[in-house]
Design an enzyme around this catalytic site. Sequence first.
Site, PDB file in Angstrom:
ATOM      1  N   SER A  57      -5.779   5.383  -0.888  1.00  0.00           N
ATOM      2  CA  SER A  57      -5.559   3.944  -0.950  1.00  0.00           C
ATOM      3  C   SER A  57      -6.710   3.235  -1.650  1.00  0.00           C
ATOM      4  O   SER A  57      -7.881   3.443  -1.322  1.00  0.00           O
ATOM      5  CB  SER A  57      -5.400   3.407   0.474  1.00  0.00           C
ATOM      6  OG  SER A  57      -5.118   2.034   0.442  1.00  0.00           O
ATOM      7  N   SER A  58      -6.397   2.408  -2.635  1.00  0.00           N
ATOM      8  CA  SER A  58      -7.439   1.625  -3.321  1.00  0.00           C
ATOM      9  C   SER A  58      -7.875   0.505  -2.391  1.00  0.00           C
ATOM     10  O   SER A  58      -7.049  -0.261  -1.916  1.00  0.00           O
ATOM     11  CB  SER A  58      -6.904   0.983  -4.599  1.00  0.00           C
ATOM     12  OG  SER A  58      -6.019   1.822  -5.277  1.00  0.00           O
ATOM     13  N   THR A 102      -1.370   2.356  -8.283  1.00  0.00           N
ATOM     14  CA  THR A 102      -2.459   3.019  -8.997  1.00  0.00           C
ATOM     15  C   THR A 102      -1.932   4.164  -9.859  1.00  0.00           C
ATOM     16  O   THR A 102      -2.361   4.333 -10.993  1.00  0.00           O
ATOM     17  CB  THR A 102      -3.516   3.499  -7.981  1.00  0.00           C
ATOM     18  OG1 THR A 102      -3.939   2.353  -7.236  1.00  0.00           O
ATOM     19  CG2 THR A 102      -4.712   4.107  -8.673  1.00  0.00           C
ATOM     20  N   GLU A 159      -0.086  -8.269   2.590  1.00  0.00           N
ATOM     21  CA  GLU A 159      -0.307  -7.435   3.784  1.00  0.00           C
ATOM     22  C   GLU A 159      -0.032  -8.214   5.063  1.00  0.00           C
ATOM     23  O   GLU A 159      -0.450  -9.353   5.197  1.00  0.00           O
ATOM     24  CB  GLU A 159      -1.754  -6.895   3.805  1.00  0.00           C
ATOM     25  CG  GLU A 159      -1.983  -5.850   2.742  1.00  0.00           C
ATOM     26  CD  GLU A 159      -3.319  -5.122   2.869  1.00  0.00           C
ATOM     27  OE1 GLU A 159      -4.182  -5.559   3.660  1.00  0.00           O
ATOM     28  OE2 GLU A 159      -3.482  -4.121   2.152  1.00  0.00           O
ATOM     29  N   SER A 171       0.829  -1.196   0.000  1.00  0.00           N
ATOM     30  CA  SER A 171       0.000   0.000   0.000  1.00  0.00           C
ATOM     31  C   SER A 171       0.871   1.257   0.000  1.00  0.00           C
ATOM     32  O   SER A 171       1.793   1.388   0.804  1.00  0.00           O
ATOM     33  CB  SER A 171      -0.906  -0.007   1.228  1.00  0.00           C
ATOM     34  OG  SER A 171      -1.713   1.139   1.193  1.00  0.00           O
ATOM     35  N   GLY A 172       0.577   2.163  -0.925  1.00  0.00           N
ATOM     36  CA  GLY A 172       1.338   3.411  -0.999  1.00  0.00           C
ATOM     37  C   GLY A 172       2.585   3.324  -1.855  1.00  0.00           C
ATOM     38  O   GLY A 172       3.337   4.282  -1.985  1.00  0.00           O
ATOM     39  N   ASN A 227      -1.730   5.471   3.142  1.00  0.00           N
ATOM     40  CA  ASN A 227      -1.845   6.120   1.834  1.00  0.00           C
ATOM     41  C   ASN A 227      -3.103   6.982   1.830  1.00  0.00           C
ATOM     42  O   ASN A 227      -4.182   6.497   2.141  1.00  0.00           O
ATOM     43  CB  ASN A 227      -1.924   5.020   0.757  1.00  0.00           C
ATOM     44  CG  ASN A 227      -2.015   5.578  -0.654  1.00  0.00           C
ATOM     45  OD1 ASN A 227      -2.073   6.793  -0.869  1.00  0.00           O
ATOM     46  ND2 ASN A 227      -2.042   4.678  -1.626  1.00  0.00           N
ATOM     47  N   GLY A 242      -0.905  -5.585  -2.704  1.00  0.00           N
ATOM     48  CA  GLY A 242       0.234  -6.442  -2.395  1.00  0.00           C
ATOM     49  C   GLY A 242       0.020  -7.177  -1.081  1.00  0.00           C
ATOM     50  O   GLY A 242      -0.960  -6.952  -0.365  1.00  0.00           O
TER      51      GLY A 242
HETATM   52  P1  ATP Z   1      -2.754   1.227  -2.357  1.00  0.00           P
HETATM   53  O1  ATP Z   1      -2.408  -0.220  -2.336  1.00  0.00           O
HETATM   54  O2  ATP Z   1      -2.957   1.769  -0.970  1.00  0.00           O
HETATM   55  O3  ATP Z   1      -3.843   1.566  -3.300  1.00  0.00           O
HETATM   56  P2  ATP Z   1      -0.861   2.231  -4.298  1.00  0.00           P
HETATM   57  O4  ATP Z   1       0.302   1.311  -4.491  1.00  0.00           O
HETATM   58  O5  ATP Z   1      -1.911   2.192  -5.339  1.00  0.00           O
HETATM   59  O6  ATP Z   1      -1.426   2.008  -2.835  1.00  0.00           O
HETATM   60  P3  ATP Z   1      -0.640   4.993  -5.057  1.00  0.00           P
HETATM   61  O7  ATP Z   1      -1.952   5.473  -4.594  1.00  0.00           O
HETATM   62  O8  ATP Z   1      -0.435   4.727  -6.501  1.00  0.00           O
HETATM   63  O9  ATP Z   1      -0.247   3.696  -4.201  1.00  0.00           O
HETATM   64  O10 ATP Z   1       0.509   5.995  -4.608  1.00  0.00           O
HETATM   65  C1  ATP Z   1       0.531   6.600  -3.329  1.00  0.00           C
HETATM   66  C2  ATP Z   1       1.046   8.015  -3.418  1.00  0.00           C
HETATM   67  O11 ATP Z   1       2.421   8.005  -3.764  1.00  0.00           O
HETATM   68  C3  ATP Z   1       0.379   8.844  -4.502  1.00  0.00           C
HETATM   69  O12 ATP Z   1      -0.786   9.442  -4.022  1.00  0.00           O
HETATM   70  C4  ATP Z   1       1.457   9.866  -4.823  1.00  0.00           C
HETATM   71  O13 ATP Z   1       1.462  10.887  -3.861  1.00  0.00           O
HETATM   72  C5  ATP Z   1       2.732   9.096  -4.632  1.00  0.00           C
HETATM   73  N1  ATP Z   1       3.236   8.526  -5.913  1.00  0.00           N
HETATM   74  C6  ATP Z   1       3.078   7.290  -6.386  1.00  0.00           C
HETATM   75  N2  ATP Z   1       3.678   7.123  -7.572  1.00  0.00           N
HETATM   76  C7  ATP Z   1       4.247   8.295  -7.884  1.00  0.00           C
HETATM   77  C8  ATP Z   1       5.036   8.803  -8.981  1.00  0.00           C
HETATM   78  N3  ATP Z   1       5.346   8.026 -10.007  1.00  0.00           N
HETATM   79  N4  ATP Z   1       5.445  10.082  -8.927  1.00  0.00           N
HETATM   80  C9  ATP Z   1       5.139  10.864  -7.884  1.00  0.00           C
HETATM   81  N5  ATP Z   1       4.415  10.474  -6.821  1.00  0.00           N
HETATM   82  C10 ATP Z   1       3.969   9.209  -6.808  1.00  0.00           C
HETATM   83 MG    MG Z   2      -3.921   1.939  -5.287  1.00  0.00          MG
END
Ligand code: ATP
Ligand code: MG
Length: 726
Positions: A227-228, A175, A457, A170-171, A224, A455
């Site tokens: 977070s999705s 996404t 957890e 997460s984070g 996050n 991923g």
């Molecule tokens: P979850 O499993 O909780 O959904 P996730 O892996 O989908 O988590 P994201 O929501 O894609 O995580 O990313 C978390 C935060 O990290 C984003 O809101 C953004 O602030 C930052 N982030 C992620 N990827 C990038 C990137 N390529 N460039 C800049 N910031 C990023």
């Molecule tokens: Mg996500």
Amino acid sequence: MAASIYSKGTKVWFEDKERGWISGEVLSTSVHPDESVDITFINERQREISLRTTLKDITNNARNLPPLCNAQEYEQVDDLTHLPHLNEPSILQVMLNRYSQQQLYTYSGIVLVAVNPFADVPIYGQDVIQTYAGRNRDELRPHLFTIAEEAYGAMQSDSQNQTIIVSGESGAGKTESAKYIMRYMASVKSGSIHDTATSTSVEHQVLATNPILEAFGNAKTSRNDNSSRFGKYIQILFDDQSSIVGARIRTYLLERSRISFQQRSERNYHIFYQLCEGVSSEERANFGLDADTTGYRYLSSSSIKIDNVDDATNFSATRQALSVVGIDEEKQLAIFRLLAGILHLGNIEVTHRRDAKDSIIDDKNDAALQKAMELLGIDPVEFAKCTTKKLIDARGEKFSSARTMDQAIGVRDGVAKFIYSSIFDWLVLRINESLSADEAVQREKSFIAVLDIYGFEHFQTNSFEQFCINYANEKLQQQFISHVFKLEQAEYAEEAIDWTTIEFSDNQPCINLIEGKLGIIALLDEESRLATGTDESLIDKLNSQLKTPEHKPVFKDHLHGNEAFLVAHYAGDVSYNIDGFLEKNRGTVPDEHKFLLTNSTNSFLREVAEVGFNVGVDPHLHTAPGSPTKLVSPKNHVAPGLKAVSGRKPTQASIFKSSLLTLMDALQKTEIHYIRCIKPNESKRPWGFDSPLVLAQLRACGVLETIRITSAGYPTRWTYEDFAAR
Ligand code: ATP
Ligand code: MG
């Protein structure tokens, strides 16, 4: 030869409590006639270390020996598997070096490793997209776009469907990465994607699915802000000219518990805050909505605002995106009406009689009850009665028994969770209807899919959700390892090398434990269907039936064996607390409430409830991804009442299992690309790199395992040129 691996001046790594690893070098070696070897090192802290080993251990790259450093020219290699010495500290060193040069992406063989910068980096614009379009992997720096381009090129040249699997904790940035890839696909052919509000080109429709699913399926968590809370598999459909003609979406296991409860510093789904902040004054009056979200029990956690997020602005974006995918304003209002209904539902006061445990709802004076039922089109007196009393049918004789306060609250919240998750499913269904309508499916020649899935957890307390998520990760890990292993085998066969001695961790035993005939899910379902089943009887059942020699290595003894069970996953042992397992698995509402919902005077609620009750029952609602079967629209159906929706209720775990099996089947038929996202520090600090944290994730996402497979026969890989030069 063996001894010369460690000769005077050879650079090595030593483990270090503070910094993870520090460097050192060989001071001297002496080989004895009995093939034992003495080596003396000095480390960065000027401490001398002596070690006795054998020639055999050195040749075998034994674990107790300090790993070898690579020459300086390798400190920033694009591909980790090009490192002459493949070991954890060397890999970390490369990752750290690259990251500090703002190189977010690194290959590890077929995998692209992506490290989240937590800062804006100008590497995703149209100019960069056009730079990567049509270029080979070796021509440019590693990037999400190289993977996107590889998939796009392979789809064109091999006419094969493609999947890009994005994983990570997460984070970590899954996404965000998935969105950049979708944007790449949407603009690589047409040249550009402008953010024009009115455009409803199919590319825009595909991209509009993101803000919708994020509004309804993402929330602020402690890890996050966005977070999705569901898994997503989106297929972007292309015609024979490689132009986008539509999309098809499957979602997995939306987290329902969040509707009625959030941890401190977390929030409910974004859409609720967007609604409270963003509605017009007329809508506000209609829905009886207060802008102050603290008045709603379901939103009352301490965390209300997210830094740099304006919920009202996002609400307009959500509405606009809904319009783009063909959900008109009238339907949007119908959705918001139900959402407001859910908020009022949560405020219904459930108390109990002073002299007894029997629950009470004041069906005359409870304003929240009146407002909720007005919005939902249900009779408040009936709702109060069904919620506080349970109808029992004993051999044809019907009587009612009182629910306790806690039970009645559970039913109230269960109805809210059911309506919300049904809205979510309804949205996905409607998006699919407009994005993979007949016309699109007829023109579809192939697709590129992106899988954005949670991923592995492992928290302090783990529950049903973590169990399902980790089960999904076991399946994906198995797929990944067998893929890598097959590739590696092929390479060895080509060079006529004996590979039979190479072992890799096979996680089949864990998968058997979870999904096998008498495994955890089967036992969980059996217990969930018993009227007398409880979490306690479930844990007894698991303990008595799974403590067999077959499962012993993966179903481990647990210190708190009557509250939790322990599964040895590929990424580590996880203890699952049994509390709430049965209720979460049943995931449905009592029959009386089912009747109230399917007979509501709110026709949209009837439509939504039908979708909800049919998930897992009606095969048309969850067709196999990739199958061209048209999705059945619920819109012309009359509410079926009790009869049509009764029968064997599918449980949440069984719905998840079958959609996961369908997914694995679908993946198998595509060419797969892997992106592993890494969260480099816990506090979301821009450019912060915490080595042990990164290492743990490289391990959990299988990157280290594949490197181990790769290096099992050959710990050191030299090209002939390098070897000759040395
Ligand atoms: P979850 O499993 O909780 O959904 P996730 O892996 O989908 O988590 P994201 O929501 O894609 O995580 O990313 C978390 C935060 O990290 C984003 O809101 C953004 O602030 C930052 N982030 C992620 N990827 C990038 C990137 N390529 N460039 C800049 N910031 C990023
Ligand atoms: Mg996500």
